[in-house]
Structure formats: C-alpha cells, structure tokens
Design an enzyme around this catalytic site. Structure first.
Site, PDB file in Angstrom:
ATOM      1  N   TYR A   1       0.842  -1.207   0.000  1.00 12.62           N
ATOM      2  CA  TYR A   1       0.000   0.000   0.000  1.00 12.62           C
ATOM      3  C   TYR A   1       0.876   1.255   0.000  1.00 12.62           C
ATOM      4  O   TYR A   1       1.885   1.331   0.684  1.00 12.62           O
ATOM      5  CB  TYR A   1      -0.924   0.020   1.208  1.00 12.62           C
TER       6      TYR A   1
ATOM      7  N   SER B   1     -14.130  -4.093   0.269  1.00 16.47           N
ATOM      8  CA  SER B   1     -15.051  -3.373  -0.623  1.00 16.47           C
ATOM      9  C   SER B   1     -16.504  -3.624  -0.220  1.00 16.47           C
ATOM     10  O   SER B   1     -17.329  -4.034  -1.042  1.00 16.47           O
ATOM     11  CB  SER B   1     -14.850  -3.776  -2.091  1.00 16.47           C
ATOM     12  N   PRO B   2     -16.866  -3.367   1.050  1.00 10.23           N
ATOM     13  CA  PRO B   2     -18.226  -3.667   1.520  1.00 10.23           C
ATOM     14  C   PRO B   2     -19.307  -2.841   0.839  1.00 10.23           C
ATOM     15  O   PRO B   2     -20.475  -3.237   0.843  1.00 10.23           O
ATOM     16  CB  PRO B   2     -18.152  -3.359   3.019  1.00 10.23           C
ATOM     17  N   LEU B   3     -18.940  -1.698   0.236  1.00  6.58           N
ATOM     18  CA  LEU B   3     -19.923  -0.881  -0.484  1.00  6.58           C
ATOM     19  C   LEU B   3     -19.711  -0.952  -1.993  1.00  6.58           C
ATOM     20  O   LEU B   3     -20.201  -0.115  -2.739  1.00  6.58           O
ATOM     21  CB  LEU B   3     -19.856   0.577  -0.005  1.00  6.58           C
TER      22      LEU B   3
ATOM     23  N   LEU C   1     -20.818   2.009  -4.897  1.00  5.19           N
ATOM     24  CA  LEU C   1     -22.126   1.852  -5.532  1.00  5.19           C
ATOM     25  C   LEU C   1     -23.251   1.630  -4.528  1.00  5.19           C
ATOM     26  O   LEU C   1     -24.416   1.908  -4.832  1.00  5.19           O
ATOM     27  CB  LEU C   1     -22.082   0.679  -6.526  1.00  5.19           C
TER      28      LEU C   1
END
Length: 329
Positions: free
Chosen positions: A53, A215-217, A221
């Site tokens: 990262y 990436s829970p959302l 989106l």
C-alpha cells in the site's frame, strides 16, 4: 463497539476493521493519524494494511504512516490488532528481480522484516497472504510461517483473495504437520457481489476462518451514488460510473436506494450492517478517507435491519442460488 472472536482463535477483534489503503495515496499522514486515533477511541482494534500500500514508487508508505502513529506511544500498539499482507513485489519501482514477491520462504522472511521496520513494531498479529501463489507449495509456506512464529515476529496467518479449494488445501496441509493454519480470509463480499457465498465462505466456516469482507460498499455503488448525483450534481466516476452504465445494475442500485429511502435508512450504513448479519463474517473493512466517513461506518454497528428490509435487499440483490442474470455486476 461490538467484538467477536477471529474465527476459531481466542483473539477478540472489533466488528469493524479499519482499512488503511487510502493512507498516503489519498489521505495525508496527520489526517491518517487523526482517523486512527478516532477509530481506536471508538473501540475499533483491528487495523488492516499491506506492504504494497502506497503503490508504485511509494509502496510501503502506508505501513510507514502506521509506524509513525505507533511511535507516538499512548499504548497505541498494545491496543491494536495489527494485520498486514505479503505477496506483491517490493523491489524498487521499475526493477524486475527474482524473489521480491510471492510466497517463497525467502520472500516471506524478507517481507516480514521490512514490514516490521516500516511499522516500527517487533511483531505482527495477523500476517496475511495477499493472493495465492501457484508456484510455492504450502509445505514451504507453513515452514516459513512456523519459523516466524517461533521468532515472535507473527502470531497468526490469514489469507486474502483465496478460492475455497485453496483454503482447504492450505489448512489440510497445515493440519498434517500439527499447525494451526489459516485463521481468516479477506475476500470481496458485499450485497452486490455475493459469489463468495458459493465456495469461499462455506470453506471458511468449515475450517474455522473468520471472514473479513473488503469493498463492503462495492466501490461506492452501495453508498447512495444515484442520490448523490441527483441532489448534489456529483456524478459517479471510475468503476462506479462504468457499472452504472449497465442498465440492469443502475436499476438495482435505484431499487436499493428507493427501498432504504422508504425506511429512512442511509445506504452506506445499511451496506455495512447487512454484512454484520451474515454467518461467518468477522467484520467488514472500512477505508475512510475522512472523519465523516468513519462516523457513518460506526453507526452501522448499532443499526438493526428489520425483516422487511432484509427481505427487500435479498430480492434486489439475489444470492448465488439465483439466475445468472443476477450477476450483471
């Protein structure tokens, strides 16, 4: 904050995981430190990062930001369950050289020592394999992990982006030598992307791994993107814009936002709260770029979703038993 065990271990972790991928590339050091302070004050104790990262010529920068935060003292390190990852090449940018990536015993040893230096700590709680390595046998990987555990450099091993059969292979190999094996799997999983329910999550449950969704959302989106377009004139960009160009996807997102608007619920909070209802999920990774985003994520922990809302969500975003058309995403 609510807590749970990490898989079959005795380690207790928060139901939200602080993702740090934006620290450095999008959020400066001082603001990153402030977000970590707020997260810790709110009871979030599991912080997730990766050696790569920072990306490109700045890879490793995110771990460095965590390191300078730990160095401030105040028992920050003692209160944090620290998770990082290994796999991507950490050779100088533009340089191609063997054994600076993947999961060979040599690279694992090299990568751990480099991460410890950047993180300014002498141990990592959860050391995760960022991707599968088709060229290194698990016998070699587990031997390297065992050495690190004996040296006190890591405590637990986890996986990320593993298919179900690799989870099984990894833990069957570990069991044959009396080792603990993987204790967690970090995978892509959210309301709109539920294919992990087919094999990954069943494998994780069978072998006692905690599931940590990233990436829970779904790249924003599920965070009210159409409403933001309508009310604020802020159009979706990047992957969100590409996805919304698909009429089926746009219709699903609109139905999702309409359902939650009917019940007076915030889309981003519901996306996280839904994951917290799923079997085997330890906690989703939230990667706030601002304090406001962190505050919204914290509200999701206390959010109770009624049966009508849960049923409606399943109808809009069917699980993997649905028809192929459900996966227009």
């Amino acid at each position: 904050m609510k807590y749970t065990q990490l898989g079959r271990t005795g380690l207790k972790v928060s139901r939200l995981v602080l993702g740090t991928m934006n620290f450095g590339p999008q959020t400066g050091e001082s603001e990153s430190h402030a977000i970590m302070d707020s997260a810790l004050d709110a009871g979030i104790n599991l912080f997730d990062t990766a050696n790569v990262y920072g990306w490109g010529e700045n890879k490793g920068r995110t771990e460095e930001i965590l390191g300078t935060w730990f160095a401030q003292g105040g028992r920050r390190r003692e209160k944090t369950v620290l998770a990082t990852k290994v796999y991507a090449s950490m050779a100088p940018e533009g340089e191609t050289w063997p054994n600076y990536d993947r999961l060979s015993a040599l690279n694992i040893r090299r990568a751990v020592d480099a991460s410890l230096q950047r993180l300014q700590t002498d141990y990592i709680d959860l050391y995760q394999f960022h991707h599968i390595d088709r060229h290194t046998p698990f016998e070699e990987i587990w031997q390297a992990v065992e050495v690190l555990i004996q040296q006190g450099k890591i405590l637990y091993a986890g996986s990320s982006n593993f298919p179900g059969w690799k989870i099984a292979q990894a833990n069957e190999t570990a069991a044959r030598s009396g080792r603990l094996g993987l204790v967690s799997e970090q995978c892509l999983y959210n309301l709109a992307e539920r294919r992990a329910e087919m094999e990954v999550i069943p494998a994780a449950q069978e072998y006692g791994l905690g599931v940590i969704p990233w990436s829970p959302l779904h790249g924003g989106l599920l965070g009210g993107v159409i409403k933001k377009e309508t009310e604020g004139g802020r159009r979706a960009s990047g992957r969100s814009a590409e996805a919304l160009a698909n009429s089926t996807v746009r219709a699903q997102v609109q139905a999702y936002e309409d359902l939650l608007d009917k019940h007076g619920l915030a889309p981003g909070e519901v996306g996280l709260a839904w994951l917290l209802t799923r079997p085997g999920v330890t906690g989703p990774i939230v990667g706030p770029r601002t304090q406001e985003q962190l505050d919204g994520a914290l509200r999701a922990v206390e959010l109770e979703l009624g049966e009508e809302v849960l049923t409606g969500l399943d109808e809009i975003f069917p699980g993997p038993g649905a028809s192929p058309e459900a996966f227009a995403w």
